[in-house]
Design an enzyme around this catalytic site. Structure first.
Site, PDB file in Angstrom:
ATOM      1  N   SER A   1       0.820  -1.205   0.000  1.00  0.00           N
ATOM      2  CA  SER A   1       0.000   0.000   0.000  1.00  0.00           C
ATOM      3  C   SER A   1       0.854   1.254   0.000  1.00  0.00           C
ATOM      4  O   SER A   1       0.346   2.338  -0.228  1.00  0.00           O
ATOM      5  CB  SER A   1      -0.954  -0.007   1.194  1.00  0.00           C
ATOM      6  OG  SER A   1      -0.277  -0.383   2.355  1.00  0.00           O
TER       7      SER A   1
ATOM      8  N   HIS B   1      -3.293  -3.658  -5.861  1.00  0.00           N
ATOM      9  CA  HIS B   1      -3.585  -3.140  -4.520  1.00  0.00           C
ATOM     10  C   HIS B   1      -5.071  -3.278  -4.201  1.00  0.00           C
ATOM     11  O   HIS B   1      -5.898  -2.518  -4.701  1.00  0.00           O
ATOM     12  CB  HIS B   1      -3.135  -1.667  -4.447  1.00  0.00           C
ATOM     13  CG  HIS B   1      -3.264  -1.076  -3.084  1.00  0.00           C
ATOM     14  ND1 HIS B   1      -3.472   0.265  -2.865  1.00  0.00           N
ATOM     15  CD2 HIS B   1      -3.227  -1.638  -1.847  1.00  0.00           C
ATOM     16  CE1 HIS B   1      -3.554   0.491  -1.563  1.00  0.00           C
ATOM     17  NE2 HIS B   1      -3.417  -0.646  -0.939  1.00  0.00           N
TER      18      HIS B   1
ATOM     19  N   GLU C   1      -6.355  -1.124  -7.278  1.00  0.00           N
ATOM     20  CA  GLU C   1      -5.461  -0.229  -8.011  1.00  0.00           C
ATOM     21  C   GLU C   1      -4.399  -1.092  -8.697  1.00  0.00           C
ATOM     22  O   GLU C   1      -3.713  -1.878  -8.033  1.00  0.00           O
ATOM     23  CB  GLU C   1      -4.766   0.753  -7.056  1.00  0.00           C
ATOM     24  CG  GLU C   1      -5.707   1.779  -6.440  1.00  0.00           C
ATOM     25  CD  GLU C   1      -5.016   2.702  -5.436  1.00  0.00           C
ATOM     26  OE1 GLU C   1      -5.528   3.807  -5.218  1.00  0.00           O
ATOM     27  OE2 GLU C   1      -3.973   2.320  -4.861  1.00  0.00           O
TER      28      GLU C   1
ATOM     29  N   ASN D   1      -4.676   6.393  -1.213  1.00  0.00           N
ATOM     30  CA  ASN D   1      -3.974   6.836  -0.007  1.00  0.00           C
ATOM     31  C   ASN D   1      -3.374   8.226  -0.167  1.00  0.00           C
ATOM     32  O   ASN D   1      -2.999   8.859   0.818  1.00  0.00           O
ATOM     33  CB  ASN D   1      -2.896   5.833   0.394  1.00  0.00           C
ATOM     34  CG  ASN D   1      -3.513   4.672   1.150  1.00  0.00           C
ATOM     35  OD1 ASN D   1      -4.595   4.802   1.732  1.00  0.00           O
ATOM     36  ND2 ASN D   1      -2.861   3.530   1.125  1.00  0.00           N
TER      37      ASN D   1
HETATM   38  P1  NAI Z   1      -0.724  -9.291   8.069  1.00  0.00           P
HETATM   39  O1  NAI Z   1       0.320  -9.025   9.075  1.00  0.00           O
HETATM   40  O2  NAI Z   1      -2.131  -9.539   8.489  1.00  0.00           O
HETATM   41  O3  NAI Z   1      -0.260 -10.530   7.169  1.00  0.00           O
HETATM   42  C1  NAI Z   1       1.018 -10.684   6.635  1.00  0.00           C
HETATM   43  C2  NAI Z   1       1.301 -12.165   6.496  1.00  0.00           C
HETATM   44  O4  NAI Z   1       2.482 -12.323   5.739  1.00  0.00           O
HETATM   45  C3  NAI Z   1       1.524 -12.866   7.831  1.00  0.00           C
HETATM   46  O5  NAI Z   1       0.711 -14.011   7.892  1.00  0.00           O
HETATM   47  C4  NAI Z   1       3.008 -13.195   7.823  1.00  0.00           C
HETATM   48  O6  NAI Z   1       3.292 -14.401   8.487  1.00  0.00           O
HETATM   49  C5  NAI Z   1       3.285 -13.323   6.361  1.00  0.00           C
HETATM   50  N1  NAI Z   1       4.663 -13.043   5.979  1.00  0.00           N
HETATM   51  C6  NAI Z   1       5.461 -12.053   6.430  1.00  0.00           C
HETATM   52  N2  NAI Z   1       6.640 -12.084   5.810  1.00  0.00           N
HETATM   53  C7  NAI Z   1       6.590 -13.130   4.940  1.00  0.00           C
HETATM   54  C8  NAI Z   1       7.492 -13.645   3.969  1.00  0.00           C
HETATM   55  N3  NAI Z   1       8.684 -13.106   3.789  1.00  0.00           N
HETATM   56  N4  NAI Z   1       7.089 -14.692   3.237  1.00  0.00           N
HETATM   57  C9  NAI Z   1       5.878 -15.240   3.407  1.00  0.00           C
HETATM   58  N5  NAI Z   1       4.977 -14.777   4.306  1.00  0.00           N
HETATM   59  C10 NAI Z   1       5.338 -13.734   5.050  1.00  0.00           C
HETATM   60  O7  NAI Z   1      -0.640  -8.043   7.040  1.00  0.00           O
HETATM   61  P2  NAI Z   1      -1.778  -7.473   6.078  1.00  0.00           P
HETATM   62  O8  NAI Z   1      -2.531  -6.397   6.777  1.00  0.00           O
HETATM   63  O9  NAI Z   1      -2.520  -8.596   5.466  1.00  0.00           O
HETATM   64  O10 NAI Z   1      -0.871  -6.737   4.966  1.00  0.00           O
HETATM   65  C11 NAI Z   1      -0.171  -7.446   4.009  1.00  0.00           C
HETATM   66  C12 NAI Z   1       0.240  -6.513   2.877  1.00  0.00           C
HETATM   67  O11 NAI Z   1      -0.920  -5.886   2.333  1.00  0.00           O
HETATM   68  C13 NAI Z   1       1.165  -5.380   3.294  1.00  0.00           C
HETATM   69  O12 NAI Z   1       2.039  -5.101   2.233  1.00  0.00           O
HETATM   70  C14 NAI Z   1       0.212  -4.225   3.509  1.00  0.00           C
HETATM   71  O13 NAI Z   1       0.816  -2.973   3.376  1.00  0.00           O
HETATM   72  C15 NAI Z   1      -0.784  -4.465   2.403  1.00  0.00           C
HETATM   73  N6  NAI Z   1      -2.120  -3.898   2.589  1.00  0.00           N
HETATM   74  C16 NAI Z   1      -2.733  -3.916   3.818  1.00  0.00           C
HETATM   75  C17 NAI Z   1      -4.004  -3.381   3.978  1.00  0.00           C
HETATM   76  C18 NAI Z   1      -4.687  -3.428   5.298  1.00  0.00           C
HETATM   77  O14 NAI Z   1      -5.655  -2.670   5.482  1.00  0.00           O
HETATM   78  N7  NAI Z   1      -4.274  -4.260   6.226  1.00  0.00           N
HETATM   79  C19 NAI Z   1      -4.726  -2.785   2.839  1.00  0.00           C
HETATM   80  C20 NAI Z   1      -4.029  -2.888   1.588  1.00  0.00           C
HETATM   81  C21 NAI Z   1      -2.756  -3.391   1.493  1.00  0.00           C
END
Ligand code: NAI
Length: 509
Positions: free
Chosen positions: A125, A146, A158, A196
């Site tokens: 994001s 996105h 996006e 954003n």
């Molecule tokens: P989250 O923390 O809920 O999930 C991330 C997951 O990725 C975890 O299960 C973790 O174990 C896993 N992980 C971390 N490093 C890893 C790796 N190197 N290889 C494999 N798995 C790995 O995070 P969330 O909120 O789902 O965000 C994920 C991505 O989406 C980020 O880039 C975030 O910026 C983006 N994003 C988040 C939004 C939100 O509202 N939470 C909205 C839009 C985008």
């Protein structure tokens, strides 16, 4: 040229099965693809598959999908233990931790596993897609994909092009996201992409209003909802998002634009973060969510009588709505066909819609001491509450007559301190300015900007369509006055708005 979406038999991988990855996997499986899920955390992918299967069953029980489709969608999900199990995938979407190095390492590892034609999508994001791609041998295959949270419910994706992204790749992902039931918009990899970035003034102007003591949080929220038509006011929304996250996004966009003052973060929010008042999740933010805490109520003016003759001027949306609403309430008035900008007179009060000047400045410049200003509304016919302000020179009986007039038309009034541009007008002008700049800088199209804001953050109207509705001239005037009032570069007017004004065109023309 429009491209075809990936065929349904294409196998898609989702890496990172947290909040976003799980939601994305749900969307992709529901659309008919086989999905392989991988997460670095042990059992996380397996748990996600279990959770999603249960989710599909729930949807079937609610009658949203058939039991057969729920079962089939659940069966299309498969957790894998290692990245090498992703060979043979056509598209890999990552939703891992928001960290440049982690994302670069992941994609360069994948390049050694998958075929040359496998596409990469990043759900980042805030990180530059260009920077993620820089670590790849074939950066042209990577684009931002996105999604918004929660991915199964939010309609927007996006599709973000980095500098090296091949246009064909973005076009295929665009068509694919649309085939999955989302609305895709193209964006160039720039800080905050579309949503954003363009959403920043929604928070920032409210924070500035609060800092100036324009009104309390609950009153600003109520005006933004009841007059602006936004689903949530800015303070309750920031409390829901979490100040740690919202502040981090603001800071990241600000830094990424080399500290452009347009995106400067707020000290009020910094204080909340420093205090650990993150919002709902920590029990306190702008509001107090702890048990037994009082729910703050928006300030509302006490009932007044519209003493004196009522004259409505011209055919502006507000004078038109006032006429209809006063008629419905059996209140007598006369109409003057011409208007020099004034909406109404009642007793000694003269009423205008804010043009970005304070009421006090306007009163002085037009030699009308009893000046009362009303805020913008999305639709004055249906709005229930309006913000108002009065000039310092305005006599109390005139203020009361003006309040009485709007109350007689069925509006609830919140009186703000005499700040330039009030709440909705100032916010809409700045949202439109930001969207216009994104379009002017080639980040997205006007249609894309509006779609992104309606679908990504549920705005009731796209900012550019809203500016067209209010009148680009009015937006230009409001921004000019805000710029003069504050003397800050923050309110500089987008060249796109300037050109639209001088060409007498709409922003969507
Ligand atoms: P989250 O923390 O809920 O999930 C991330 C997951 O990725 C975890 O299960 C973790 O174990 C896993 N992980 C971390 N490093 C890893 C790796 N190197 N290889 C494999 N798995 C790995 O995070 P969330 O909120 O789902 O965000 C994920 C991505 O989406 C980020 O880039 C975030 O910026 C983006 N994003 C988040 C939004 C939100 O509202 N939470 C909205 C839009 C985008």
């Amino acid at each position: 040229m429009s491209h075809s979406p990936l065929p349904q038999q294409a196998i898609i991988a989702v890496i990172g099965t947290g909040a976003m990855g799980a939601g994305i996997a749900q969307v992709v499986a529901a659309a008919g693809h086989r999905v392989r899920l991988f997460d670095a955390r042990e059992n996380a992918a397996k748990d996600a598959v279990k959770g999603l299967r249960a989710q599909f069953v729930k949807l079937a029980e609610k009658g949203k999908i058939s039991a057969e489709n729920a079962r089939a969608a659940g069966e299309r999900l498969c957790a894998v233990d290692q990245l090498s199990d992703l060979a043979g995938c056509t598209l890999i979407i990552e939703a891992i931790v928001e960290n440049l190095e982690a994302k670069q390492t992941l994609f360069s590892t994948l390049e050694a596993i998958v075929g040359a034609d496998c596409l990469f999508g990043t759900n980042t994001s805030s990180i530059s897609v260009t920077a993620i791609g820089a670590a790849l041998k074939h950066p042209q295959r990577l684009a931002g994909l996105h999604f918004f949270n929660p991915a199964p419910l939010m309609g927007l994706v996006e599709v973000v092009c980095g500098l090296a992204t091949e246009r064909r790749v973005a076009d295929v992902l665009f068509a694919t996201a649309n085939a999955w039931g989302k609305t895709a918009v193209h964006a160039k990899s720039t800080p905050g992409f579309i949503v954003n970035r363009v959403a920043r003034p929604y928070y920032a102007e409210a924070l500035r209003l609060a800092q100036e003591g324009a009104a309390d949080y609950a009153s600003i929220d109520a005006v933004m909802r009841e007059a602006g038509g936004f689903r949530m006011g800015p303070f309750e929304l920031m409390d829901m998002i979490g100040h740690d996250i919202n502040f981090a996004v603001t800071q990241s966009v600000w830094h990424a634009f080399f500290n452009d003052s347009r995106y400067r973060p707020s000290l009020i929010q910094q204080e909340l973060v420093d205090a650990g008042y993150f919002g709902r999740k920590s029990g306190r933010g702008f509001y107090d969510y702890r048990e037994g805490a009082d729910k703050p109520i928006a300030q509302t003016e006490a009932p007044q009588t519209p003493t004196g003759m009522i004259v409505l001027f011209g055919q502006s949306p507000l004078s038109h709505a006032l006429a209809l609403r006063l008629q419905q309430h059996g209140v007598l008035f006369t109409r003057a066909p011409e208007s020099d900008g004034r909406i109404a007179e009642v007793g000694d009060a003269t009423i205008f819609v804010t043009d970005g000047r304070s009421a006090t400045q306007r009163a002085a410049e037009s030699d009308l001491a009893n000046t009362v200003l009303i805020d913008l509304a999305l639709d004055y016919n249906t709005a229930t509450r309006l913000a108002m302000s009065a000039a310092a020179q305005c006599q109390t009986p005139a203020i009361n007559a003006a309040i009485g007039l709007f109350q007689a038309a069925g509006y609830t009034l919140s009186r703000f301190r005499d700040v330039p541009g009030l709440a909705v007008m100032r916010t809409v002008a700045m949202l439109a300015n930001e969207a216009a700049d994104a379009v002017n800088q080639g980040v997205c199209s006007a249609v894309g900007a509006d779609a992104a804001m309606c679908l990504g953050v549920n705005y009731p109207l796209g900012p550019l369509a809203w500016a067209d509705r209010v009148g680009v001239n009015t937006i230009y005037t409001v921004l000019t006055h805000l710029g003069r009032s504050y003397g800050e570069d923050r309110y500089r007017i987008s060249p796109l708005i300037q050109r639209a004004v001088f060409a007498a065109r709409n922003l969507h023309d």
